[in-house]
Design an enzyme around this catalytic site. Structure first.
Site, PDB file in Angstrom:
ATOM      1  N   GLU A  43       0.841  -1.211   0.000  1.00 33.10           N
ATOM      2  CA  GLU A  43       0.000   0.000   0.000  1.00 33.10           C
ATOM      3  C   GLU A  43       0.866   1.247   0.000  1.00 33.10           C
ATOM      4  OE1 GLU A  43      -1.405   3.449   2.030  1.00 33.10           O
ATOM      5  OE2 GLU A  43      -0.606   1.824   3.271  1.00 33.10           O
ATOM      6  N   ASP A  47       0.686   3.799  -3.114  1.00 36.99           N
ATOM      7  CA  ASP A  47       0.330   5.201  -2.895  1.00 36.99           C
ATOM      8  C   ASP A  47       1.273   6.109  -3.684  1.00 36.99           C
ATOM      9  OD1 ASP A  47      -0.895   7.503  -1.385  1.00 36.99           O
ATOM     10  OD2 ASP A  47       1.133   7.622  -0.582  1.00 36.99           O
ATOM     11  N   ASP A 115      -6.802   1.292   0.842  1.00 35.53           N
ATOM     12  CA  ASP A 115      -5.459   0.733   1.052  1.00 35.53           C
ATOM     13  C   ASP A 115      -5.211  -0.449   0.118  1.00 35.53           C
ATOM     14  OD1 ASP A 115      -5.004   2.604   2.992  1.00 35.53           O
ATOM     15  OD2 ASP A 115      -5.212   1.224   4.685  1.00 35.53           O
ATOM     16  N   GLU A 118      -4.562   0.738  -3.470  1.00 38.22           N
ATOM     17  CA  GLU A 118      -3.182   1.207  -3.616  1.00 38.22           C
ATOM     18  C   GLU A 118      -2.212   0.035  -3.626  1.00 38.22           C
ATOM     19  OE1 GLU A 118      -3.253   5.651  -1.618  1.00 38.22           O
ATOM     20  OE2 GLU A 118      -3.097   3.918  -0.280  1.00 38.22           O
TER      21      GLU A 118
END
Length: 221
Positions: A43, A47, A115, A118
């Site tokens: 994650e 991101d 989450d 990502e």
């Protein structure tokens, strides 16, 4: 050959390392119960990947101002936006949740879903490289930007009242619903006078809706 999973079909990608995709879908509640890696590191990487791809997209749109690009990127990769993209591939149904996650309705938790979304980008980047993850971004994110872009009513209202040198403030009026499905009610005030009230699933959404109502009222005066 290992069969392509349902999610891989949705993504249009067959990963070489299937464990990466499984890890991307694994919430900490499942990992703790099964002694397996969770998706937090993926994650973190995803991101950064999504942020870079969105920045590249906005840069090539020719937006002249760094501030405007930053504002748009923040809106288009926020938790609410990521949840919207995730719904297009029905990601919530693919998550690996432990008993605790299931009991707390983790599949409805916006943070958990965002989450995992990502983390998928992190997994695809590691397994397939930048060009493939960029292609994925243009297939599962870009087509829906108009659906998630939120006009910044708060900034518009602030600019309007600044001409009179007035200050505005947002106040939380009420919170209701369970932790995974909160509803927030926020008022926007100027000199203790309520200009508008907004409701939303997040505080930011409620504030934007309050500012929008205030602008509508002021426009009629």
């Amino acid at each position: 050959m290992i069969p392509i999973s349902t999610l891989e079909h949705k993504l249009g990608i067959e990963l070489t390392n299937k464990q990466l995709l499984a890890q991307a879908l694994t919430h900490a509640s499942y990992a703790n119960e099964h002694n397996s890696p969770d998706n937090e590191r993926l994650e973190f990487l995803g991101d950064a990947v999504i942020g870079l791809l969105m920045g590249d997209y906005l840069f090539h749109k020719g937006i002249p101002s760094e501030g405007e690009m930053s504002k748009k990127r923040a809106q288009l990769v926020c938790e609410e936006a990521l949840n919207h993209y995730a719904k297009k591939i029905n990601l919530a149904q693919e998550l690996h949740l432990g008993k605790g996650g299931e009991l707390s309705n983790g599949r409805l938790n916006p943070s958990i879903i965002a989450d995992a979304f990502e983390a998928i980008f992190g997994a695809v980047f590691l397994d397939q490289g930048f060009e493939v993850v960029k292609d994925l971004f243009y297939r599962v994110v870009i087509p829906y930007l108009d659906e998630v872009y939120i006009k910044d009513y708060k900034s518009t209202l602030q600019e309007l009242v600044q001409t009179d040198r007035r200050n505005i403030a947002y106040h939380m009026e009420n919170q209701s619903g369970p932790s995974h499905d909160r509803v927030f009610t926020v008022s926007v005030r100027m000199d203790d006078i309520i200009l508008g009230v907004g409701v939303g699933r997040t505080k930011k959404e409620a504030e934007q809706n309050a500012a929008r109502e205030a602008l509508n009222i002021l426009a009629k005066e």
